[in-house]
Design a protein around this motif. Structure first.
Motif, PDB file in Angstrom:
ATOM      1  N   LEU A   1       0.852  -1.192   0.103  1.00 17.79           N
ATOM      2  CA  LEU A   1      -0.146  -0.065   0.029  1.00 17.79           C
ATOM      3  C   LEU A   1       0.918   1.101  -0.049  1.00 17.79           C
ATOM      4  CD1 LEU A   1      -2.801  -0.805   2.668  1.00 17.79           C
ATOM      5  CD2 LEU A   1      -3.072  -0.448   0.078  1.00 17.79           C
ATOM      6  N   GLU A   2       1.967   1.278   0.827  1.00 11.56           N
ATOM      7  CA  GLU A   2       2.773   2.410   0.752  1.00 11.56           C
ATOM      8  C   GLU A   2       3.269   2.683  -0.664  1.00 11.56           C
ATOM      9  OE1 GLU A   2       6.240   3.809   3.924  1.00 11.56           O
ATOM     10  OE2 GLU A   2       5.118   2.161   4.541  1.00 11.56           O
ATOM     11  N   ALA A   3       3.577   1.740  -1.352  1.00 17.57           N
ATOM     12  CA  ALA A   3       4.153   1.790  -2.706  1.00 17.57           C
ATOM     13  C   ALA A   3       3.005   2.200  -3.570  1.00 17.57           C
ATOM     14  CB  ALA A   3       4.998   0.476  -2.874  1.00 17.57           C
ATOM     15  N   GLY A   4       1.829   2.201  -3.084  1.00 19.37           N
ATOM     16  CA  GLY A   4       0.582   2.627  -4.084  1.00 19.37           C
ATOM     17  C   GLY A   4       0.532   1.740  -5.205  1.00 19.37           C
ATOM     18  N   LEU A   5       0.474   0.314  -4.692  1.00 21.97           N
ATOM     19  CA  LEU A   5       0.348  -0.650  -5.563  1.00 21.97           C
ATOM     20  C   LEU A   5      -0.779  -1.310  -5.673  1.00 21.97           C
ATOM     21  CD1 LEU A   5       3.825  -2.677  -5.362  1.00 21.97           C
ATOM     22  CD2 LEU A   5       2.892  -1.473  -7.456  1.00 21.97           C
ATOM     23  N   PRO A   6      -1.500  -1.606  -6.634  1.00 23.24           N
ATOM     24  CA  PRO A   6      -2.846  -2.512  -6.693  1.00 23.24           C
ATOM     25  C   PRO A   6      -2.564  -3.873  -6.205  1.00 23.24           C
ATOM     26  CG  PRO A   6      -2.210  -1.537  -8.962  1.00 23.24           C
ATOM     27  CD  PRO A   6      -1.071  -1.334  -8.057  1.00 23.24           C
ATOM     28  N   ILE A   7      -3.490  -4.380  -5.395  1.00 18.89           N
ATOM     29  CA  ILE A   7      -3.248  -5.592  -4.715  1.00 18.89           C
ATOM     30  C   ILE A   7      -4.597  -6.491  -4.795  1.00 18.89           C
ATOM     31  CG2 ILE A   7      -3.037  -6.463  -2.445  1.00 18.89           C
ATOM     32  CD1 ILE A   7      -1.883  -3.809  -1.657  1.00 18.89           C
ATOM     33  N   LEU A   8      -4.118  -7.757  -5.306  1.00 15.12           N
ATOM     34  CA  LEU A   8      -5.291  -8.688  -5.239  1.00 15.12           C
ATOM     35  C   LEU A   8      -4.754  -9.610  -3.716  1.00 15.12           C
ATOM     36  CD1 LEU A   8      -7.825 -10.365  -5.959  1.00 15.12           C
ATOM     37  CD2 LEU A   8      -6.880 -11.398  -7.479  1.00 15.12           C
ATOM     38  N   CYS A   9      -5.742  -9.645  -2.739  1.00 14.19           N
ATOM     39  CA  CYS A   9      -5.339 -10.188  -1.443  1.00 14.19           C
ATOM     40  C   CYS A   9      -6.108 -11.651  -1.335  1.00 14.19           C
ATOM     41  CB  CYS A   9      -5.290  -9.533  -0.550  1.00 14.19           C
ATOM     42  SG  CYS A   9      -5.009 -10.113   1.123  1.00 14.19           S
ATOM     43  N   GLU A  10      -5.511 -12.742  -1.215  1.00 16.08           N
ATOM     44  CA  GLU A  10      -6.486 -14.050  -1.086  1.00 16.08           C
ATOM     45  C   GLU A  10      -7.285 -13.858   0.166  1.00 16.08           C
ATOM     46  OE1 GLU A  10      -7.707 -16.543  -2.608  1.00 16.08           O
ATOM     47  OE2 GLU A  10      -6.623 -16.205  -4.418  1.00 16.08           O
TER      48      GLU A  10
ATOM     49  N   ARG B   1      -7.683   6.102  -3.531  1.00 15.45           N
ATOM     50  CA  ARG B   1      -8.848   5.386  -3.772  1.00 15.45           C
ATOM     51  C   ARG B   1      -8.369   4.064  -3.389  1.00 15.45           C
ATOM     52  NH1 ARG B   1      -6.686   2.662  -7.770  1.00 15.45           N
ATOM     53  NH2 ARG B   1      -5.135   3.556  -8.948  1.00 15.45           N
ATOM     54  N   PRO B   2      -9.237   3.212  -3.312  1.00 19.61           N
ATOM     55  CA  PRO B   2      -9.068   1.617  -2.927  1.00 19.61           C
ATOM     56  C   PRO B   2      -8.328   0.921  -3.860  1.00 19.61           C
ATOM     57  CG  PRO B   2     -11.671   2.242  -2.597  1.00 19.61           C
ATOM     58  CD  PRO B   2     -10.816   3.273  -3.475  1.00 19.61           C
ATOM     59  N   HIS B   3      -7.423   0.353  -3.185  1.00 17.71           N
ATOM     60  CA  HIS B   3      -6.211  -0.517  -3.986  1.00 17.71           C
ATOM     61  C   HIS B   3      -6.394  -1.706  -3.810  1.00 17.71           C
ATOM     62  CE1 HIS B   3      -4.486   3.450  -4.989  1.00 17.71           C
ATOM     63  NE2 HIS B   3      -3.257   2.734  -5.400  1.00 17.71           N
ATOM     64  N   ILE B   4      -6.985  -2.499  -2.843  1.00 15.54           N
ATOM     65  CA  ILE B   4      -7.151  -3.800  -2.515  1.00 15.54           C
ATOM     66  C   ILE B   4      -8.281  -4.317  -2.925  1.00 15.54           C
ATOM     67  CG2 ILE B   4      -7.031  -5.473  -0.608  1.00 15.54           C
ATOM     68  CD1 ILE B   4      -5.741  -3.335   1.283  1.00 15.54           C
ATOM     69  N   GLN B   5      -8.220  -5.488  -3.658  1.00 21.74           N
ATOM     70  CA  GLN B   5      -9.425  -6.469  -3.825  1.00 21.74           C
ATOM     71  C   GLN B   5      -9.169  -7.670  -3.014  1.00 21.74           C
ATOM     72  OE1 GLN B   5     -10.686  -6.685  -8.023  1.00 21.74           O
ATOM     73  NE2 GLN B   5     -11.369  -8.779  -7.687  1.00 21.74           N
TER      74      GLN B   5
ATOM     75  N   GLY C   1      -7.332   1.628 -13.167  1.00 21.27           N
ATOM     76  CA  GLY C   1      -7.270   2.433 -12.045  1.00 21.27           C
ATOM     77  C   GLY C   1      -8.161   1.880 -11.057  1.00 21.27           C
ATOM     78  N   THR C   2      -8.851   0.972 -11.045  1.00 18.31           N
ATOM     79  CA  THR C   2      -9.757   0.719 -10.059  1.00 18.31           C
ATOM     80  C   THR C   2      -9.623  -0.907  -9.552  1.00 18.31           C
ATOM     81  OG1 THR C   2     -12.203   0.838  -9.796  1.00 18.31           O
ATOM     82  CG2 THR C   2     -11.328   0.163 -11.773  1.00 18.31           C
ATOM     83  N   ILE C   3     -10.720  -1.243  -8.942  1.00 15.86           N
ATOM     84  CA  ILE C   3     -10.766  -2.638  -8.605  1.00 15.86           C
ATOM     85  C   ILE C   3     -12.201  -3.010  -9.002  1.00 15.86           C
ATOM     86  CG2 ILE C   3      -9.248  -2.710  -6.744  1.00 15.86           C
ATOM     87  CD1 ILE C   3     -11.699  -2.709  -4.847  1.00 15.86           C
ATOM     88  N   ASP C   4     -12.264  -4.528  -9.040  1.00 16.92           N
ATOM     89  CA  ASP C   4     -13.623  -4.986  -9.584  1.00 16.92           C
ATOM     90  C   ASP C   4     -13.775  -6.299  -8.923  1.00 16.92           C
ATOM     91  OD1 ASP C   4     -15.676  -6.024 -11.090  1.00 16.92           O
ATOM     92  OD2 ASP C   4     -14.792  -6.469 -13.034  1.00 16.92           O
ATOM     93  N   GLY C   5     -14.289  -6.026  -7.620  1.00 16.13           N
ATOM     94  CA  GLY C   5     -14.670  -7.259  -6.715  1.00 16.13           C
ATOM     95  C   GLY C   5     -14.762  -6.594  -5.191  1.00 16.13           C
ATOM     96  N   PRO C   6     -14.513  -7.545  -4.202  1.00  9.87           N
ATOM     97  CA  PRO C   6     -14.746  -7.175  -2.828  1.00  9.87           C
ATOM     98  C   PRO C   6     -13.708  -6.312  -2.458  1.00  9.87           C
ATOM     99  CG  PRO C   6     -14.439  -9.629  -3.042  1.00  9.87           C
ATOM    100  CD  PRO C   6     -14.679  -9.243  -4.490  1.00  9.87           C
ATOM    101  N   SER C   7     -14.031  -5.225  -1.686  1.00  7.70           N
ATOM    102  CA  SER C   7     -12.886  -4.432  -1.170  1.00  7.70           C
ATOM    103  C   SER C   7     -12.311  -4.711   0.147  1.00  7.70           C
ATOM    104  CB  SER C   7     -13.359  -2.815  -1.103  1.00  7.70           C
ATOM    105  OG  SER C   7     -14.549  -2.942  -0.120  1.00  7.70           O
ATOM    106  N   ALA C   8     -11.315  -4.018   0.625  1.00  6.88           N
ATOM    107  CA  ALA C   8     -10.917  -4.243   1.892  1.00  6.88           C
ATOM    108  C   ALA C   8     -11.784  -4.028   3.001  1.00  6.88           C
ATOM    109  CB  ALA C   8      -9.430  -3.264   2.256  1.00  6.88           C
ATOM    110  N   TRP C   9     -12.755  -2.958   2.789  1.00 10.57           N
ATOM    111  CA  TRP C   9     -14.220  -2.968   3.585  1.00 10.57           C
ATOM    112  C   TRP C   9     -14.841  -4.096   3.504  1.00 10.57           C
ATOM    113  CZ3 TRP C   9     -15.559  -0.095   7.345  1.00 10.57           C
ATOM    114  CH2 TRP C   9     -16.879  -0.130   7.810  1.00 10.57           C
ATOM    115  N   ASP C  10     -15.018  -4.633   2.714  1.00  4.38           N
ATOM    116  CA  ASP C  10     -15.695  -6.001   2.412  1.00  4.38           C
ATOM    117  C   ASP C  10     -15.180  -7.186   3.450  1.00  4.38           C
ATOM    118  OD1 ASP C  10     -18.021  -5.464   0.749  1.00  4.38           O
ATOM    119  OD2 ASP C  10     -16.709  -5.257  -1.015  1.00  4.38           O
TER     120      ASP C  10
END
Lengths: 336, 336, 336, 336
Positions: free
Chosen positions: C88-97, C119-123, C295-304
């Motif tokens: 996150l600190e590096a501003g990378l998009p992340i898909l986290c199992e 904006r949200p970076h984690i899916q 520049g977005t995510i397409d699925g459940p977010s970190a909030w989910d």
């Protein structure tokens, strides 16, 4: 007619014994009053399951003794004629297991004898007409809901057959059912029969070249193809897919208890016709009993049996090749 | 070969456009680098969906411009030969939508041209081989678990067809798939073709006499019957039942979301081949891309396409009656 | 963003290795550019399947080397936080199992870190949302065609579990999927969780008391009951029946090749999640790749993922009895 | 006992009339000899379908007139006791439609009266035990083939209910069947009952809060969850999924004629219990008739009926919340 219909069963083999149990335990308004069986030991065994039934070795004796109100013939087809003729002469209602007789000539003799009576007395035991799913399929054809019927794709698979089963019996003992039920479904007679030979099943008895694929054309153009298989091992299956102008319907699909076990979702298939058509046999007899009490029949007539004999004759010829025509004479008004 | 395979799509109609989307969005290791389409408006529309793709009106120009590493031909069959020949001459790998060409003579010309190269360069787009269920069925045949394969009972039902669809296209456009996939399943070539005519569907266009029932005999004795229906309205259905010595298998049955509503248990049927075979098309292209990178093909060859052309020729003749033989010449070592 | 998305896979175990193959062979527009795995032998093995990928033992090193455009985290949940924070600190998009992290507290720390970005970076990798049947079921709920959704009856059956699987993992590793997918289907958050204990499976490892029946109430009143079984032996099955006001729908039913053999009609059941959800995993990654490029995510977010952590906490407490409430704080605008 | 069992039907409503037709037309060895119905018009209508049956307004009169050998009680449950007591006093065999009586206290009075006789005379009409699929499922439980039974997941869905149907009847009229059949399947009594409330069906009558989910725990630990739905509109469905240690089984799945039409594969669902359980009702009566002739019963006894009354009492209490215990006294040797 007494309130309780007294039925004489002719033939105490597997099928006859089955009918004894059925009528005694599951059919309302009838009982088995006589067993007619030349093999006395076998006859006595069957009679033991029918309280009050008397045993005879000849149908004539049973008739003379006034031991029955109606006759159910469950002997092999070759022995039908010598029972049918005296029973007709005595004016008795008859339910005759299929086939009516083994060939068109003998069937014609039966038709002649029957026409001396005031009305049809013979019903032939094509029990598929009494299967609930066949009945629904026929109602669907008649409804026109999916358009006209165009094709029927049928399957008849047996796990195996007894040593007495011959090549021509693929037609006369097995496909015979399709010769009755498909015209009944489609409302049209058989016009021709062709047989095609797929690769032979190496598990079939040496004397048999099967499976076969039988192509039946009806007078209204409906084309039926029947896969006839008698050494397929896995179980007993009779299924039909009807192709309409705007849809398709099928019957005979797997049903009942479903299980998941050992990597597999499974449904048991039938092992023989006795379970597949148990309800149809019951319904056939119950409805016949009721029809007899009303002085009529409720199912395929001797005329239907005769037409099936003609189709079988063509089918047997077709085993040797070619498209064999079936010519059906005009129907006597008696069978209208 | 570059890491990314640059594919030129020839023909930007429905099928070509579908392939553009597929390769651009779902296939790994490849991109659409060229659209070849004589209709420039149509070509530009297709190119808009493929970032970086160039547009051409003739395959020769695309080749000269070094705009592609491989060719995917998605024009109607009649236009395949004039694309195949220059592409072969340029030594390009080719995926050619079925049929290879419309008749055996032109297919032979393609075979000759291809054999001037060092190895087969053409794969024909019979995508059923890439359907997961067909693959499982073939594995079952090869396993011998149910014994030898004896019969195949196939169904191909279309809701309707476009105005350009003619009687012979029942064979050359539709049954053509069975001419490829059934020999592939059964491991044996087509030996003869017969066509039987059921009752005609009154909903069919006036020019068509259909459905038809096509009987295909393979060299190893396996008999295939194909119900070919193109005006059945309800949906798109391709299903196959394989009859073995000791069992039966079938594919193409209803699946997916099930609902109960308004008196009925229901499963949606497909409406067109685009959903029925969506995964098969994807897998076909993905595997072809990988094969091309290895310098080979991974699917039916031009030789397979030629054999299908022979079967189609017999099938079209069979529309007029009789059992038509199919004589397949010896296979060149080139296609071993 | 380059046209080809360079993905770094963190964790080269079973799941990570699976993603390497998926991205390399089946996903369009992306490649595996880095493997991050403390076990160097394992990391090298995974890298061997990804042409051009570099190996690292720490995520920080991979980031510093500019070896990736996006991160896919496939380590066990306990190791997610130390990867998520630097990524996150590096501003990378992340898909986290799944799960985001093992408990709500650590999930909150991730939410805080993420909210420092624009904006949200984690899916989060709840792949059921990408299964075609779940998607159809959700569309059916949204359509209102069968009325409002009232109940969901779910089944999650595993053949067995590894020695590391504990009682609380029935909730945190397995029912966790229902905590994500059911609210997504029903459009409402989890309000309470109850666990009921059926008779214990004697085939379960001694440390486990299972199966369990989990009752999940959603804020809109929908009641979910989940049968959770992890020693059932026969195969892997995830199925859901949705009860509406005027109908019922279900997914996850047997499909594919059907056979009749040895007295039985059968369809193979899945043996593990890898085949059951193979297409869902592919679709999840493909769509995430495309979303990242936009520049977005397409699925459940970190909030989910955080809400699921809350539900899991309640679920674990419910293993000991009672109806456990789930209180979800107000959603930050950042996750709107 | 005469060979023909003379049955008196008490109550000539929908259910009673149905039994008149059944016994007259489909049951072997019995006939309807008396109709007992306070509403004389209704009684006469029912008698018209039973040739030879006499009409009475009170059971005492029918007994005094020696008009019956056995009694079939088909009135609403609240009217059972005043028929059961005189019939028991007369020593008549009784088939009593469910419930035995509306509450445990009145059921206890019946048990006391019955125990003055030499043996059980009452069979309670829980017809599910006579359904072929339930019988197969029970045989599977007893076989141990899939291991021990752990859970039962049941579904009972009605299209709608009459205006007289109240909230407590969800338990006493509908779930009552599960209180009988699940212990019979699992071989263990009910220990507790919990009711959970899903989202309410807005199509339900205002007075009803349904569907409900009923959780029934048996003494051997088996957990049953019953989805009880009475306004679901689409049809009538009773289905059960049994979860074993090493497999799963289910019954009540769609079967019969299958059609493809208008984009959909479909199977008709039942519209009411009369078709779903038609065969079970027939089998129940046929087997009861045979048992009566042997001087016994063949199905659930009054003791079973009493235990169900206890479970219903708990179930009604559970509608207001909590897990309600069911305490069953020791079984009298009379009912061993």
């Amino acid at each position: 007619m007494t309130e309780n219909l007294r039925i004489g069963i002719v033939g105490a083999g597997l099928m006859g014994g089955d009918h004894v149990t059925r009528i005694t335990n599951r059919v309302s308004g009838a009982s088995v009053s006589a067993i007619v069986e030349p093999d006395e030991t076998r006859g006595a065994a069957a009679a033991a399951n029918a309280p009050g039934a008397r045993s005879f070795t000849r149908i004539e004796d049973a008739i003379e003794a006034d031991a029955l109100d109606a006759v159910l013939i469950a002997t092999p087809g070759a022995y039908h004629e010598p029972v049918l003729l005296p029973a007709l002469e005595a004016g008795l209602p008859i339910l005759c297991e299929k086939p009516l007789t083994p060939d068109p000539e003998s069937s014609l003799r039966i038709l002649e004898a029957e026409q001396k009576l005031d009305r049809p007395h013979i019903q032939v035991g094509f029990m598929r007409r009494f299967d609930a799913e066949y009945a629904k399929l026929r109602a669907l054809v008649e409804s026109g809901r999916l358009g006209e019927l165009l094709m029927v794709r049928a399957v008849h698979r047996n796990p195996d057959v007894p040593p007495s089963y011959t090549q021509s019996m693929l037609i006369t003992d097995s496909v015979v059912h399709e010769f009755d039920v498909t015209p009944w479904l489609a409302g049209s007679d058989v016009r021709s029969v062709e047989v095609r030979h797929p690769r032979r099943n190496s598990k079939a008895p040496e004397r048999l070249r099967e499976p076969i694929l039988v192509l039946i054309e009806l007078a209204n153009g409906v084309l039926v193809d029947v896969e006839m298989n008698v050494s397929i091992g896995f179980g007993y299956q009779v299924a039909t897919e009807a192709v309409f102008e705007q849809g398709v319907a099928r019957i005979g699909q797997p049903q009942g208890l479903q299980t998941w076990h050992d990597g597999t979702f499974a449904i048991d298939e039938h092992r023989s016709f006795t379970t597949r058509f148990a309800d149809a046999y019951d319904a056939q007899i119950q409805r016949w009993v009721e029809a007899v009490k009303r002085g009529t029949i409720d199912g395929p007539s001797a005329w239907d049996g005769f037409k099936v004999a003609l189709a079988c004759e063509a089918g047997v010829a077709a085993l040797d090749g070619g498209i064999q025509q079936v010519v059906i004479p005009e129907r006597p008004a008696f069978y209208a």
